[in-house]
Enzyme design. Sequence first.
Site: not given
Length: 414
Positions: A180-181
């Site tokens: 998700l980063d």
Amino acid sequence: MLPLEGVRVVELTTAWAGPMAGRILAWYGAEAFHIESPTRTNTWRSNRDKPSPLAFPDHDPGDRPWDRVFTFNSQNVNKRSLVVDLKHPHGASVMRRLVDASDVLICNFRPGLLERLGLGYAQLAKTHPELIVVEMPAFGLDGPHADYAALGPTMEMAAGMSAMVAYPGGQPTVTGPSYLDPIGGFNAAAAILTALRHRERTGRGQHIELAQVEAAMQFIGPELIAGTDVAPEGNHVADMAPHNAYPTRGEDEWIAIAAEDDAAWSRLAGLMGQDELARDPRFATLSARKANEAALDALLAEWTAEQDKAELAARLQEGGVAAAAVETAPEQAASEYLAARGFFDELVHAEAGRHRHPGLPLHSTVAQGSQRSASPCYGEANGYVLREVLGLPEEEVEEILASGAMADVPAPGT
């Protein structure tokens, strides 16, 4: 001239999401300053007492491991490093003056940090109304979860994605290392570009809140609308069969194969040399293949087991069947496809040496970005900021540097 030349970005960020946003802006020519503390380095610098040798070139941390580590160096190309103690009067003054001379401030720490540092948007906008401030909290700046700590894997679980990624009867699984980063980073970069366009039209900056868990929920949009739970089926999906990874020749070697409809399945059966499978009542239709999926997978696994994954994938693609070899990182590094695409750039780092760096998937005929310099060494831009950006007299520069407010080596035990 690069599209964002003349735009100055200050990153009060760590790890991946915030630095990724700055990396994208720097790719397009923005001058990006990555801010760190003398007593708290970016977590991706791996500044530990016993760092893993695998994180460094030639498995050697060297005398400055924080400058040689692959994680930090992969995500901070084209940037400058400013190391400043924001709790020190001189450090706080330098940071405030740098922000006042900049266009964008990015922060991916917990809510409230900017306000505690005297860098909240309401405070900054009083004297710098053109400033764009982006905060990237996991769960937003308010609400019942606003103060929750979060990392990429925990955000993925919280976003509902991982409940859909598992084998029947197995535990939820994350898709990879903090997947998700970079999604948060790309969302933030897009929001900043939009804000810059808005400022160009109106002359006004703005505050942007990007809740990373909410950004991740775009991946389960249909399920959120329907309000339904999805039973995890490993690599299987409801509307295709076969749809799985199958073993190939060698140890832990695999190929992914997917047949999107009956016609694709018929082509696959022909390429297997078993045309009759397309007419077999167990496999002739999608519903039949789903009902007999275990037998179907067993047939394919037997067929793929002694074949080279890359050669087989190429043959299936030529025959009109979606397939891909499951690649390892070394295979990707040596990929002819990526080489032909110009994906890697060779950059020279003062401490880490010469290495190929992965680029970004952004290609333009008129506004192409680029990787122009390797990631910065810790605090290498301290003097540059004081002298060139802020234009301070040398006497004040020497006073600040001697005060302990800045550093080019992390404090012991950091």
